[in-house]
Design a protein around this motif. Structure first.
Motif, PDB file in Angstrom:
ATOM      1  N   UNK A 199      -8.894 -13.641  -9.780  1.00 31.12           N
ATOM      2  CA  UNK A 199      -9.893 -12.795  -8.665  1.00 31.12           C
ATOM      3  C   UNK A 199      -8.737 -12.503  -7.210  1.00 31.12           C
ATOM      4  N   UNK A 200      -8.926 -10.980  -7.018  1.00 29.36           N
ATOM      5  CA  UNK A 200      -7.900 -10.947  -6.056  1.00 29.36           C
ATOM      6  C   UNK A 200      -9.618 -10.855  -4.615  1.00 29.36           C
ATOM      7  N   UNK A 201      -8.411 -10.619  -3.567  1.00 29.16           N
ATOM      8  CA  UNK A 201      -9.452 -11.425  -2.329  1.00 29.16           C
ATOM      9  C   UNK A 201      -8.443 -10.218  -1.611  1.00 29.16           C
ATOM     10  N   UNK A 202      -8.985  -9.654  -0.772  1.00 31.85           N
ATOM     11  CA  UNK A 202      -9.281  -8.503   0.298  1.00 31.85           C
ATOM     12  C   UNK A 202      -7.367  -7.544  -0.180  1.00 31.85           C
ATOM     13  N   UNK A 203      -7.086  -7.721  -1.516  1.00 34.39           N
ATOM     14  CA  UNK A 203      -5.918  -6.835  -1.661  1.00 34.39           C
ATOM     15  C   UNK A 203      -5.700  -5.222  -1.498  1.00 34.39           C
ATOM     16  N   UNK A 204      -4.365  -4.896  -1.204  1.00 32.79           N
ATOM     17  CA  UNK A 204      -4.170  -3.875  -0.277  1.00 32.79           C
ATOM     18  C   UNK A 204      -3.235  -3.084  -1.452  1.00 32.79           C
ATOM     19  N   UNK A 205      -2.801  -2.087  -1.575  1.00 30.59           N
ATOM     20  CA  UNK A 205      -1.651  -1.769  -1.991  1.00 30.59           C
ATOM     21  C   UNK A 205      -1.394   0.035  -1.345  1.00 30.59           C
ATOM     22  N   UNK A 206      -0.459  -0.134  -0.539  1.00 31.29           N
ATOM     23  CA  UNK A 206       0.204   0.786   0.583  1.00 31.29           C
ATOM     24  C   UNK A 206       1.635   1.706  -0.293  1.00 31.29           C
ATOM     25  N   UNK A 207       1.305   3.328   0.095  1.00 33.76           N
ATOM     26  CA  UNK A 207       3.525   3.428  -0.589  1.00 33.76           C
ATOM     27  C   UNK A 207       3.162   4.112   0.908  1.00 33.76           C
ATOM     28  N   UNK A 208       4.693   4.227   1.068  1.00 32.61           N
ATOM     29  CA  UNK A 208       5.216   4.979   2.247  1.00 32.61           C
ATOM     30  C   UNK A 208       5.282   6.456   1.101  1.00 32.61           C
ATOM     31  N   UNK A 209       4.657   7.705   2.007  1.00 34.81           N
ATOM     32  CA  UNK A 209       4.551   8.963   1.639  1.00 34.81           C
ATOM     33  C   UNK A 209       5.317   9.794   3.000  1.00 34.81           C
ATOM     34  N   UNK A 210       6.058  10.179   2.361  1.00 30.66           N
ATOM     35  CA  UNK A 210       7.495  11.308   4.143  1.00 30.66           C
ATOM     36  C   UNK A 210       7.050  10.211   5.401  1.00 30.66           C
ATOM     37  N   UNK A 211       6.122  10.929   6.517  1.00 31.92           N
ATOM     38  CA  UNK A 211       6.351   9.833   7.582  1.00 31.92           C
ATOM     39  C   UNK A 211       5.450   8.801   7.589  1.00 31.92           C
ATOM     40  N   UNK A 212       4.379   9.257   6.898  1.00 35.20           N
ATOM     41  CA  UNK A 212       3.182   8.265   6.726  1.00 35.20           C
ATOM     42  C   UNK A 212       2.478   6.870   5.575  1.00 35.20           C
ATOM     43  N   UNK A 213       1.626   6.607   5.465  1.00 39.18           N
ATOM     44  CA  UNK A 213       1.787   5.501   4.625  1.00 39.18           C
ATOM     45  C   UNK A 213       0.318   6.199   3.520  1.00 39.18           C
ATOM     46  N   UNK A 214       0.269   5.747   2.292  1.00 42.17           N
ATOM     47  CA  UNK A 214      -0.661   6.372   2.072  1.00 42.17           C
ATOM     48  C   UNK A 214      -1.424   4.690   0.821  1.00 42.17           C
ATOM     49  N   UNK A 215      -2.578   4.394   1.822  1.00 44.22           N
ATOM     50  CA  UNK A 215      -3.169   3.171   0.925  1.00 44.22           C
ATOM     51  C   UNK A 215      -4.483   3.277  -0.216  1.00 44.22           C
ATOM     52  N   UNK A 216      -3.429   3.162  -1.325  1.00 44.13           N
ATOM     53  CA  UNK A 216      -4.247   2.956  -2.700  1.00 44.13           C
ATOM     54  C   UNK A 216      -4.965   1.970  -2.876  1.00 44.13           C
ATOM     55  N   UNK A 217      -5.003   1.138  -2.948  1.00 44.70           N
ATOM     56  CA  UNK A 217      -5.992  -0.277  -3.444  1.00 44.70           C
ATOM     57  C   UNK A 217      -6.610  -0.553  -1.599  1.00 44.70           C
ATOM     58  N   UNK A 218      -8.063  -0.236  -1.259  1.00 44.03           N
ATOM     59  CA  UNK A 218      -7.747  -0.807   0.457  1.00 44.03           C
ATOM     60  C   UNK A 218      -8.873  -1.776   0.278  1.00 44.03           C
ATOM     61  N   UNK A 219      -8.750  -2.776  -0.332  1.00 45.21           N
ATOM     62  CA  UNK A 219      -8.781  -4.254   0.372  1.00 45.21           C
ATOM     63  C   UNK A 219     -10.596  -4.760  -0.832  1.00 45.21           C
ATOM     64  N   UNK A 220      -9.299  -4.717  -1.975  1.00 47.72           N
ATOM     65  CA  UNK A 220     -10.626  -5.257  -3.418  1.00 47.72           C
ATOM     66  C   UNK A 220     -10.495  -6.094  -3.990  1.00 47.72           C
ATOM     67  N   UNK A 221     -12.190  -6.593  -3.710  1.00 50.12           N
ATOM     68  CA  UNK A 221     -12.490  -8.389  -3.977  1.00 50.12           C
ATOM     69  C   UNK A 221     -12.957  -8.324  -5.214  1.00 50.12           C
ATOM     70  N   UNK A 222     -12.769  -9.561  -6.334  1.00 49.61           N
ATOM     71  CA  UNK A 222     -12.912  -8.864  -7.208  1.00 49.61           C
ATOM     72  C   UNK A 222     -12.862 -10.433  -7.951  1.00 49.61           C
TER      73      UNK A 222
END
Ligand code: ATP
Ligand code: MG
Length: 244
Positions: free
Chosen positions: A6-29
């Motif tokens: 079970x995943x709850x509010x799963x978030x995965x983000x990477x730093x990219x340059x000076x920003x952040x790119x969010x690859x998984x945006x809160x997966x509940x499954x």
């Protein structure tokens, strides 16, 4: 009973340059024991990333993953590795076989690195290879096997220890249609014997054989559908209904 995973509010983000790119945006499954789930979506949607988090190969930025009721958030790397070895089997697109080892040796070697004796490992390898229909190819090295056969060796390696969950990331991507079908049929057979399977694929035809399809886009779940076998089963009227 707790979901197997079970995943709850799963978030995965990477730093990219000076920003952040969010690859998984809160997966509940959640995935139940014995389920066959496919994760679909276009390239870059976050399918592999989700699979890596669920299988503890990678660490989420935030959110929780529970396996069999155990929250994995505070596990050490060592505990996670032990969990992966004991509970998970992995199949990848490129088979990941050692080219100089035979089919049997490819399965025996990782088992020896755990606590199995050589005799036990040999027996487990022969059994797993027989289960995937390669009982006659025990001593071939990968170059003496077709792509489909190599993938079946990697599946045999993944199931040799009877894992609780079989994870597969694009297992048919490098295969021709015929070999891909053999691999999918094999998954269905394992599933029929109770194997929980989580398969990433972008091929509709293969994704639809699962019990459920979770569709990702830009790091969010956009739909959860029933697989085609179940959709057909529902469309057929039951005896009771057809008498009316
Ligand atoms: N280590 C990383 N650092 C930065 N960005 C990453 C990293 N790993 C993946 N990404 C980005 O995350 C996004 C999702 O990648 P992911 O591999 O999960 O996609 P996918 O759905 O599996 O795609 P494909 O079908 O092509 O395999 C992509 O835009 C990718 O560039
Ligand atoms: Mg991928």
């Amino acid at each position: 009973m707790a979901a197997l995973i079970e995943t709850k509010k799963l978030v995965k983000a990477y730093k990219s340059g000076d920003g952040v790119s969010t690859i998984l945006k809160g997966i509940d499954f959640s995935v139940e024991r014995g389920e066959f789930v496919s994760i679909m979506g276009r390239s870059g949607a976050g399918k592999s990333t989700l699979m890596y988090q669920m299988s503890l190969l990678d660490e989420p930025t935030s959110g929780d993953i529970s396996i069999d009721g155990t929250n994995t958030r505070h596990m050490s790397e060592k505990e996670k590795a032990a969990f992966r070895l004991r509970k998970f089997g992995f199949v990848f697109q490129d088979y990941a076989l050692m080219p100089e080892l035979t089919a049997t040796e490819n399965i025996v070697l990782p088992l020896l690195m755990e606590s199995y004796t050589f005799t036990q490992a040999q027996a487990m390898a022969a059994d797993a290879l027989t289960r995937v229909g390669l009982g006659h190819r025990l001593h071939n090295v990968p170059s003496q096997l077709s792509g489909g056969e190599q993938q079946r060796v990697s599946i045999a390696r993944a199931i040799a220890e009877q894992p609780e969950i079989l994870f597969a990331d694009e297992p048919t991507a490098n295969l021709d249609r015929e070999s891909a079908k053999v691999v999918i049929d094999l998954f269905l057979e394992l599933h029929a014997h109770g194997q929980t399977i989580i398969m990433v694929t972008h091929e509709e035809e293969y994704g639809h054989v699962a019990d459920r399809i979770i569709r990702l886009d830009e790091g969010s779940i956009v739909s959860i559908e029933k697989g085609v076998r179940h959709a057909h089963a529902r469309k057929q009227p039951t005896k009771k209904q057809s008498k009316k």
